[in-house]
Design an enzyme around this catalytic site. Sequence first.
Site, PDB file in Angstrom:
ATOM      1  CG  HIS A   1      43.966  35.904 -28.500  1.00 30.15           C
ATOM      2  ND1 HIS A   1      43.608  37.181 -28.824  1.00 30.15           N
ATOM      3  CD2 HIS A   1      43.592  35.739 -27.220  1.00 30.15           C
ATOM      4  CE1 HIS A   1      43.046  37.768 -27.784  1.00 30.15           C
ATOM      5  NE2 HIS A   1      43.031  36.909 -26.787  1.00 30.15           N
TER       6      HIS A   1
ATOM      7  CE1 TYR B   1      44.415  42.060 -35.994  1.00 27.20           C
ATOM      8  CE2 TYR B   1      45.329  44.097 -36.876  1.00 27.20           C
ATOM      9  CZ  TYR B   1      45.458  42.964 -36.094  1.00 27.20           C
ATOM     10  OH  TYR B   1      46.636  42.736 -35.420  1.00 27.20           O
TER      11      TYR B   1
ATOM     12  N   PRO C   1      52.051  49.400 -37.399  1.00 25.53           N
ATOM     13  CG  PRO C   1      50.818  50.586 -35.821  1.00 25.53           C
ATOM     14  CD  PRO C   1      51.681  50.770 -37.016  1.00 25.53           C
TER      15      PRO C   1
ATOM     16  CE  LYS D   1      54.197  39.435 -38.113  1.00 21.71           C
ATOM     17  NZ  LYS D   1      54.040  38.329 -37.189  1.00 21.71           N
TER      18      LYS D   1
ATOM     19  CE1 TYR E   1      47.988  39.941 -36.667  1.00 18.55           C
ATOM     20  CE2 TYR E   1      47.675  38.040 -35.242  1.00 18.55           C
ATOM     21  CZ  TYR E   1      47.540  39.392 -35.481  1.00 18.55           C
ATOM     22  OH  TYR E   1      46.967  40.197 -34.523  1.00 18.55           O
TER      23      TYR E   1
END
Length: 386
Positions: A68, A196, A288, A292, A380
């Site tokens: 992605h 998200y 979560p 990570k 990220y």
Amino acid sequence: MGIVGAGPAGLILSQLLDRAGIDSVILENRDREYVTERVRAGLLEQATADLLDELGLGERMHREGLVHQGLYLRFAHQTHRIPLSELTGGRSIWIYGQQEVVKDLIEARLAAGQQLHFEVADVSVHDFDGDSPRIEYTHEGERHVVDCDVIAGCDGFHGVCRPAIESALTIHNHEYPFGWLGILATVPPSTDELIYTNHERGFALHTMRSPELSRLYLQCDPHDDITNWSDDRIWEEMHHRFETDDGWQLNEGPIVDKGITPMRSFVVEPMQHGRLYLAGDAAHIVPPTGAKGLNLAVRDVRVLAEALISFYADNDSSLLDAYSATCLRRVWRVQHFSWWMTSMLHLIGDADDFEHRLQLAQLDYVVSSTAAATTLAENYVGLDKV
Ligand code: FAD
Ligand code: PHB
């Protein structure tokens, strides 16, 4: 080397050491099927995927994993894309289940003839204050001893290694008043990249495992019982939280796995005592939301492997002495990022809506400022300099 725990941390450490000609014994208290079937993480930083490649373990990940280059933030019923790769000089993330990583690693360990014992009981660690530590355990009714130079405590949050040195540690613990209800559903994902969502009813995340398998999470009460959540109730709540103004549709399908996980931030300092070194969830837990935990566990064992290789090759313990300090710098950076993502996206539930308005202002900033979006993106996909 004695390694307690056959999760990602213990298995990758063993593989890294094997490559340098250092023997290890891994002790795992669960059976092989349990460790390869439990559904956990799914997102690998580029550096984690690169390491699997480097170890010759990337073949199935390349075949079955998904790459992605962005993610979506959804709030106020609208969707905004963060172009991760564009903002980070071409880096991306991989979607490949933790249990698949663990399967590949176990096969490699066993194929290399390394000692990996499942279903051991009553593991205890001893004499790590001196030069000859040992691990004791029971297997098939018999008590065994592993005499080793060093012990790696890779036995996760509920293991035995951290409690064995707890009196020498400082503990930082933060529990969140919410948990995640996670499901795995046999239905094609309704999105090409992760979503998200900040919603008035609470956070939700749409992720995936394959083009046929969706993984979704809902913020929930951490003490709630999963039996209170029928499949119909879960899907109804998902529809509320993912709703948009543009007609986006959520695909429903049979739910094949569901569970509730509490959320916490946790760090112990130092991550070592004598010849016992903690790595991964044994030393730290992150919520979560930043994806990570697994990636941080992998970073720890890279540092530990490098230090052990220098210790064995040159009789130099300086990298081992610095292990905790080296790891903790990254651990705290990742703790901050995971806390920030969690705070920005979850329903805090104050009476006057003040926190929610702050979250919306922050999200609006992240999707409209390249500087703010880059902060999210570089953390990220995984920072290299920390
Ligand atoms: P573990 O995977 O916990 O492995 C420890 C092993 O030690 C286990 O196999 C355990 O059985 C064994 N063990 C325990 N006690 C003993 C004992 N006494 N003797 C012998 N063996 C013992 N992380 C990410 O990076 N990305 C994500 O997308 C992500 N999503 C997540 C989603 C959920 C719902 C959850 C719960 C976690 C998620 N994580 C994620 C976190 C990630 O799964 C963990 O951080 C990761 O498993 C840590 O690996 P580890 O090897 O340190 O510990
Ligand atoms: C997952 O795919 O399980 C996953 C992805 C991203 C997260 C957490 C979990 O932030």
